[in-house]
Write an enzyme that holds these catalytic residues in place. Structure first.
Site, mmCIF file in Angstrom:
data_model
loop_
_atom_site.group_PDB
_atom_site.id
_atom_site.type_symbol
_atom_site.label_atom_id
_atom_site.label_comp_id
_atom_site.label_asym_id
_atom_site.label_seq_id
_atom_site.Cartn_x
_atom_site.Cartn_y
_atom_site.Cartn_z
ATOM 1 N N SER A 23 0.836 -1.213 0.000
ATOM 2 C CA SER A 23 0.000 0.000 0.000
ATOM 3 C C SER A 23 0.869 1.261 0.000
ATOM 4 O O SER A 23 0.595 2.227 -0.721
ATOM 5 C CB SER A 23 -0.893 0.028 1.242
ATOM 6 N N ASP A 314 -6.748 -8.287 4.512
ATOM 7 C CA ASP A 314 -5.970 -9.087 3.555
ATOM 8 C C ASP A 314 -5.404 -10.364 4.174
ATOM 9 O O ASP A 314 -4.804 -11.181 3.475
ATOM 10 C CB ASP A 314 -4.811 -8.246 3.003
ATOM 11 N N ARG A 388 -2.606 -14.461 -2.296
ATOM 12 C CA ARG A 388 -2.688 -14.762 -0.855
ATOM 13 C C ARG A 388 -3.277 -16.151 -0.605
ATOM 14 O O ARG A 388 -3.020 -16.763 0.426
ATOM 15 C CB ARG A 388 -3.487 -13.676 -0.142
HETATM 16 C C1 S3P Z 1 -5.647 -1.448 0.063
HETATM 17 C C2 S3P Z 1 -6.901 -1.491 0.647
HETATM 18 C C3 S3P Z 1 -7.653 -2.733 0.858
HETATM 19 C C4 S3P Z 1 -6.775 -3.963 0.714
HETATM 20 C C5 S3P Z 1 -5.859 -3.875 -0.474
HETATM 21 C C6 S3P Z 1 -4.955 -2.668 -0.369
HETATM 22 C C7 S3P Z 1 -4.981 -0.140 -0.119
HETATM 23 O O1 S3P Z 1 -8.695 -2.819 -0.113
HETATM 24 O O2 S3P Z 1 -7.569 -5.124 0.639
HETATM 25 O O3 S3P Z 1 -5.059 -5.040 -0.576
HETATM 26 O O4 S3P Z 1 -3.759 -0.116 -0.375
HETATM 27 O O5 S3P Z 1 -5.656 0.887 0.005
HETATM 28 P P1 S3P Z 1 -10.157 -2.190 0.146
HETATM 29 O O6 S3P Z 1 -10.038 -0.734 0.153
HETATM 30 O O7 S3P Z 1 -10.987 -2.690 -1.018
HETATM 31 O O8 S3P Z 1 -10.605 -2.760 1.452
#
Ligand code: S3P
Length: 434
Positions: A23, A314, A388
């Site tokens: 992220s 996740d 994953r």
């Molecule tokens: C993420 C937010 C999450 C997560 C993804 C990364 C991000 O998704 O599942 O792997 O970097 O903002 P969602 O916003 O759909 O929950």
């Protein structure tokens, strides 16, 4: 297509550092590109997803030098991105497409965002609808990728309550809001990861967060800065579970990001009786990091508190493996979002667990898993090309007396390119073939 061939192993020992946070890596490229001046990033995740973001910004004329995990971004300023000559291919990456749709809706040029088969099935109405409300011109057939964005729209700030806990929607709107007239406010009823807010502040942009309301005023600018990306807790999670379920084991995971919006996996494992200790906590580039020590544990089944779901969103594939090795039943509810990740993670995990002899019952928004032994030898488990899922079943091998084959593991490199090497370095037995 390659497969994992995994065998029973353990005890697991060692001290390792998993790669940089996905992220944060995405966001470092996006914000670095529209900042003034140079942004230097170390610890960048060299995974397919974050590299897709990096290449997309190169395609929009940003000079980005990369030497392994060191990246130098020559920011072009808020209005310096150039029209890409071809559709921007974001591969498997939901974060890239959702965040970039916000940013690109505010540009003066047209763009098209597309991705692989899995990304092309993922719901985008969640970003399209609020962006339309802001004045964007964005379209996806059946609200799925490819997305076409017409440039030149004048965006206005809106106040928007997130219909689901999602950092991707929140971040998309904040990035669009940087260009909007007036204030953009996102209201979240459940907390989601806050890396965008933290990083915007690191680039000198004023973002206020209070009472679940996150606001910024459009029209400002960002100043390039240095970013040291901490290790990804979502990658560390695989080894946290491995350490807990393997006998006589002790593993240390170094410099892991323990941002409180991401630590649900630690809380859940601790509630299950996980032997996990955090030490050497410190702040690094606006993010909290720590070394995490995990040791063999006698896990017990729990009802997972729903408030922890977005904070561990996740990590559920591997937490399901922990549940298989716990005494009693683990129940997850309030996790419908798992059905629209890279695969339907509830159904795909349930199918794999059943083929290993684990009793489970699928719920619309979760699952019940009865802990026990992996009593069956599955012919091979289908990952549905979800990184994953592949890694979660590889972790199951430390407790299975049968070898486990996982089919279609190429996507592991989207988030954790050296997974096999690190896993084997602590005593696991995984071969990637094909
Ligand atoms: C993420 C937010 C999450 C997560 C993804 C990364 C991000 O998704 O599942 O792997 O970097 O903002 P969602 O916003 O759909 O929950």
């Amino acid at each position: 297509m390659s497969n994992f061939l995994t065998s029973n192993s353990g005890p697991l020992k060692g001290s390792i550092k998993v790669p940089g946070d996905k992220s944060i890596s995405h966001r470092s490229i996006m914000l670095g590109s529209i900042a003034e001046g140079v942004t230097r990033v170390s610890g960048f995740l060299e995974g397919g997803d974050s590299l897709a973001t990096l290449n997309a910004f190169r395609d929009m004329g940003v000079q980005i030098e990369r030497n392994g995990s060191n990246v130098v971004i020559h920011g072009v300023g808020m209005r310096g991105l150039k029209e890409p000559k071809k559709p921007l291919n974001l591969g498997n990456s939901g974060t890239s497409i959702r965040l970039m749709s916000g940013l690109l809706s505010a540009q003066n040029f047209d763009s098209e965002l597309c991705g692989d088969e899995s990304l092309s099935t993922r719901p985008m109405g969640r970003v399209i609808n609020p962006l339309l409300e802001m004045g964007a011109d964005i379209f996806g057939d059946d609200s799925r990728p490819p997305l076409t964005i017409k440039g030149g729209s004048k965006l206005s700030g809106i106040e928007y309550t997130l219909p689901v806990a999602s950092a991707q929607i929140k971040s998309c709107l904040l990035l669009a809001g940087l260009y909007g007239e007036g204030i953009t406010t996102v209201i979240e009823n459940e907390i989601s990861r806050d890396h965008t807010e933290r990083m915007l502040r690191g680039f000198g942009y004023d973002v206020t967060s209070s009472n679940n309301r996150i606001s910024l005023l459009g029209g400002g600018s960002l100043q390039g800065c240095d970013i040291e990306v901490p290790s990804d807790i979502s990658s560390a999670a695989f080894f946290m579970v491995a350490g807990c379920i393997s006998k006589d084991s002790s593993i240390t995971l170094n410099s892991v990001n323990i941002n409180p919006t991401r630590t649900g996996v630690i809380d859940i494992l601790k509630l299950m009786g996980g032997n996990i200790e955090l030490f050497n906590q410190k702040l690094q580039a606006g993010e909290l990091i720590a070394d995490i020590k995990v040791a063999s544990s006698n896990l017990k089944g729990i009802q997972i508190p729903e408030n922890l779901v977005p904070l561990a969103i996740d990590e559920f594939p591997v937490l399901f493996i922990a549940a298989c090795c716990a005494e009693g039943e683990t129940v997850l509810t309030g996790a419908k979002e798992l059905r629209v990740k890279e695969s339907d993670r509830i159904q795909v995990m349930a199918d794999g667990l059943t083929s290993l002899g684990i009793e489970n019952h699928v719920l619309e928004d979760g699952i019940r898993i009865l802990g026990g032994e992996f009593t069956k030898q599955a012919s091979s488990i289908k990952s549905h090309y979800d990184h994953r899922i592949s890694m979660a079943f590889a972790i199951a091998s430390v407790r299975s007396k049968f070898d486990i084959e996982v089919e279609g593991v190429d996507n592991v490199k989207t988030s954790f390119p050296n997974f096999v090497k690190l896993a084997n370095s602590i005593g696991m037995s995984i071969k990637q073939v094909g």
